[in-house]
Scaffold this motif. Sequence first.
Motif, PDB file in Angstrom:
ATOM      1  N   UNK A 273       5.244   2.063  -3.103  1.00 19.29           N
ATOM      2  CA  UNK A 273       4.376   2.974  -2.363  1.00 19.29           C
ATOM      3  C   UNK A 273       4.775   2.990  -0.890  1.00 19.29           C
ATOM      4  N   UNK A 274       4.886   4.179  -0.321  1.00 17.79           N
ATOM      5  CA  UNK A 274       5.291   4.317   1.078  1.00 17.79           C
ATOM      6  C   UNK A 274       4.211   5.101   1.821  1.00 17.79           C
ATOM      7  N   UNK A 275       3.544   4.462   2.764  1.00 20.00           N
ATOM      8  CA  UNK A 275       2.478   5.132   3.506  1.00 20.00           C
ATOM      9  C   UNK A 275       3.061   6.091   4.537  1.00 20.00           C
ATOM     10  N   UNK A 276       2.200   6.933   5.069  1.00 19.67           N
ATOM     11  CA  UNK A 276       2.647   7.922   6.037  1.00 19.67           C
ATOM     12  C   UNK A 276       2.156   7.628   7.435  1.00 19.67           C
ATOM     13  N   UNK A 277       2.243   8.639   8.296  1.00 19.77           N
ATOM     14  CA  UNK A 277       1.810   8.505   9.681  1.00 19.77           C
ATOM     15  C   UNK A 277       0.297   8.337   9.766  1.00 19.77           C
ATOM     16  N   UNK A 278      -0.151   7.606  10.792  1.00 17.33           N
ATOM     17  CA  UNK A 278      -1.565   7.383  11.091  1.00 17.33           C
ATOM     18  C   UNK A 278      -2.263   6.573   9.996  1.00 17.33           C
ATOM     19  N   UNK A 279      -1.487   5.865   9.188  1.00 20.04           N
ATOM     20  CA  UNK A 279      -2.031   5.029   8.114  1.00 20.04           C
ATOM     21  C   UNK A 279      -1.224   3.731   8.062  1.00 20.04           C
ATOM     22  N   UNK A 280      -1.532   2.889   7.099  1.00 21.00           N
ATOM     23  CA  UNK A 280      -0.734   1.685   6.856  1.00 21.00           C
ATOM     24  C   UNK A 280      -0.796   1.377   5.367  1.00 21.00           C
ATOM     25  N   UNK A 281      -0.204   0.264   4.957  1.00 16.75           N
ATOM     26  CA  UNK A 281      -0.115  -0.048   3.528  1.00 16.75           C
ATOM     27  C   UNK A 281      -1.478  -0.257   2.871  1.00 16.75           C
ATOM     28  N   UNK A 282      -2.492  -0.618   3.672  1.00 18.70           N
ATOM     29  CA  UNK A 282      -3.815  -0.822   3.084  1.00 18.70           C
ATOM     30  C   UNK A 282      -4.417   0.471   2.547  1.00 18.70           C
ATOM     31  N   UNK A 283      -3.875   1.615   2.971  1.00 20.84           N
ATOM     32  CA  UNK A 283      -4.373   2.886   2.457  1.00 20.84           C
ATOM     33  C   UNK A 283      -4.132   3.032   0.959  1.00 20.84           C
ATOM     34  N   UNK A 284      -3.248   2.200   0.415  1.00 23.40           N
ATOM     35  CA  UNK A 284      -2.942   2.236  -1.018  1.00 23.40           C
ATOM     36  C   UNK A 284      -3.787   1.252  -1.825  1.00 23.40           C
ATOM     37  N   UNK A 285      -4.691   0.513  -1.197  1.00 24.71           N
ATOM     38  CA  UNK A 285      -5.375  -0.575  -1.895  1.00 24.71           C
ATOM     39  C   UNK A 285      -6.063  -0.129  -3.185  1.00 24.71           C
ATOM     40  N   UNK A 286      -6.756   1.002  -3.144  1.00 25.26           N
ATOM     41  CA  UNK A 286      -7.442   1.478  -4.346  1.00 25.26           C
ATOM     42  C   UNK A 286      -6.474   1.822  -5.459  1.00 25.26           C
ATOM     43  N   UNK A 287      -5.368   2.444  -5.109  1.00 21.29           N
ATOM     44  CA  UNK A 287      -4.341   2.801  -6.099  1.00 21.29           C
ATOM     45  C   UNK A 287      -3.695   1.539  -6.662  1.00 21.29           C
ATOM     46  N   UNK A 288      -3.411   0.580  -5.789  1.00 21.13           N
ATOM     47  CA  UNK A 288      -2.794  -0.683  -6.242  1.00 21.13           C
ATOM     48  C   UNK A 288      -3.700  -1.372  -7.264  1.00 21.13           C
ATOM     49  N   UNK A 289      -4.990  -1.419  -6.989  1.00 18.98           N
ATOM     50  CA  UNK A 289      -5.918  -2.045  -7.930  1.00 18.98           C
ATOM     51  C   UNK A 289      -5.891  -1.375  -9.290  1.00 18.98           C
ATOM     52  N   UNK A 290      -5.859  -0.042  -9.300  1.00 18.74           N
ATOM     53  CA  UNK A 290      -5.802   0.705 -10.556  1.00 18.74           C
ATOM     54  C   UNK A 290      -4.514   0.390 -11.322  1.00 18.74           C
ATOM     55  N   UNK A 291      -3.395   0.354 -10.613  1.00 18.56           N
ATOM     56  CA  UNK A 291      -2.107   0.103 -11.272  1.00 18.56           C
ATOM     57  C   UNK A 291      -1.987  -1.342 -11.739  1.00 18.56           C
ATOM     58  N   UNK A 292      -2.527  -2.275 -10.958  1.00 15.78           N
ATOM     59  CA  UNK A 292      -2.515  -3.673 -11.397  1.00 15.78           C
ATOM     60  C   UNK A 292      -3.299  -3.841 -12.700  1.00 15.78           C
ATOM     61  N   UNK A 293      -4.402  -3.132 -12.800  1.00 15.36           N
ATOM     62  CA  UNK A 293      -5.214  -3.216 -14.026  1.00 15.36           C
ATOM     63  C   UNK A 293      -4.433  -2.746 -15.254  1.00 15.36           C
ATOM     64  N   UNK A 294      -3.458  -1.878 -15.041  1.00 17.93           N
ATOM     65  CA  UNK A 294      -2.639  -1.370 -16.137  1.00 17.93           C
ATOM     66  C   UNK A 294      -1.353  -2.173 -16.315  1.00 17.93           C
ATOM     67  N   UNK A 295      -1.185  -3.231 -15.529  1.00 15.88           N
ATOM     68  CA  UNK A 295      -0.052  -4.125 -15.720  1.00 15.88           C
ATOM     69  C   UNK A 295       1.206  -3.772 -14.941  1.00 15.88           C
ATOM     70  N   UNK A 296       1.093  -2.883 -13.968  1.00 13.33           N
ATOM     71  CA  UNK A 296       2.275  -2.493 -13.198  1.00 13.33           C
ATOM     72  C   UNK A 296       2.530  -3.455 -12.039  1.00 13.33           C
ATOM     73  N   UNK A 297       3.804  -3.682 -11.764  1.00 15.19           N
ATOM     74  CA  UNK A 297       4.198  -4.366 -10.541  1.00 15.19           C
ATOM     75  C   UNK A 297       4.267  -3.325  -9.425  1.00 15.19           C
ATOM     76  N   UNK A 298       3.638  -3.636  -8.301  1.00 15.04           N
ATOM     77  CA  UNK A 298       3.536  -2.667  -7.210  1.00 15.04           C
ATOM     78  C   UNK A 298       3.995  -3.311  -5.910  1.00 15.04           C
ATOM     79  N   UNK A 299       4.747  -2.553  -5.122  1.00 16.77           N
ATOM     80  CA  UNK A 299       5.141  -2.979  -3.780  1.00 16.77           C
ATOM     81  C   UNK A 299       4.719  -1.879  -2.807  1.00 16.77           C
ATOM     82  N   UNK A 300       3.882  -2.226  -1.833  1.00 19.39           N
ATOM     83  CA  UNK A 300       3.539  -1.286  -0.769  1.00 19.39           C
ATOM     84  C   UNK A 300       4.493  -1.561   0.383  1.00 19.39           C
ATOM     85  N   UNK A 301       5.524  -0.755   0.462  1.00 16.34           N
ATOM     86  CA  UNK A 301       6.602  -1.016   1.416  1.00 16.34           C
ATOM     87  C   UNK A 301       6.149  -0.748   2.846  1.00 16.34           C
ATOM     88  N   UNK A 302       6.684  -1.526   3.773  1.00 14.24           N
ATOM     89  CA  UNK A 302       6.413  -1.289   5.186  1.00 14.24           C
ATOM     90  C   UNK A 302       7.155  -0.041   5.646  1.00 14.24           C
TER      91      UNK A 302
END
Length: 270
Positions: free
Chosen positions: A43-72
């Motif tokens: 996951x790659x965040x955009x301007x005016x945001x940071x990696x925490x903007x993906x937290x909800x999506x990461x939780x959903x994907x973790x529940x389905x067993x995916x490995x996730x990296x929120x890149x800097x």
Amino acid sequence: MKTSNKRLATTLAGWLALGAFALSMPLAASAQKSPAPRPTVVLVHGAFADSSSWNGVIGQLHDKGYTVIAAANELRSVKSDAASVTSVVKSIHGPVVLVGHSYGGSVISEAATGQDNVKALVYVAAFAPDVGENAVELSGRFPGGSLGPALAPPVELADGGKDLYIDQEKFHAQFAADVPAAQAALMAAGQRPVTDAALHEASTSAAWKTIPSWFVYGSADLNIPPAAQAFMATRTHSRKTVVIKDASHVVMVSHPAEVAALIEQAASAK
């Protein structure tokens, strides 16, 4: 005596053949049942945001067993930001689904070029520029965007460049209108600036021309006009485009389940 020996040899040969066949069956079945490795989601965040903007999506994907990296994403320039994400992609053994939000879409379009393990691109309220295009020009090509007046005075940098922030007083309405006010206030205080040069930097490659893409965005996006996103989704021959009614620019924050579901579809596509 010879006939008896011959019968014995025939019987032994039959048993050996059956044994070999029986031993081969589990191996064949095992080979057929071995599932393909699940892609890693980057996951790659955009301007005016940071990696925490993906937290909800990461939780959903973790529940389905995916490995996730929120890149800097440093938000300094398309070229350097893409090089950083490319390094992350190269470090992963196995398939990758590369996901970009906003300016992060420009980054993944560069970063995925030439990377054989990237199987899908997912654009989340994001730019998908062609070669020679930049974020500012693409947004300005269509009506409906209001980012310019919402920006705070630029911060002058030592190298002569400028950092851009959204005015904190205008952040909620401009960037995250469908997010609770208290949460939007935290996001405004913690926003990461993007350089003015990065938003004006022309793309040098467009990975969506060779890698399948998916799109999701909100109908109430004020940063990238929905008409611009519809244009880019059509141009990339998006496998599936999801438009979430009344969603803001941070659709991954306000609608993480829908965004995660689209990423899953991209990950499982043949």
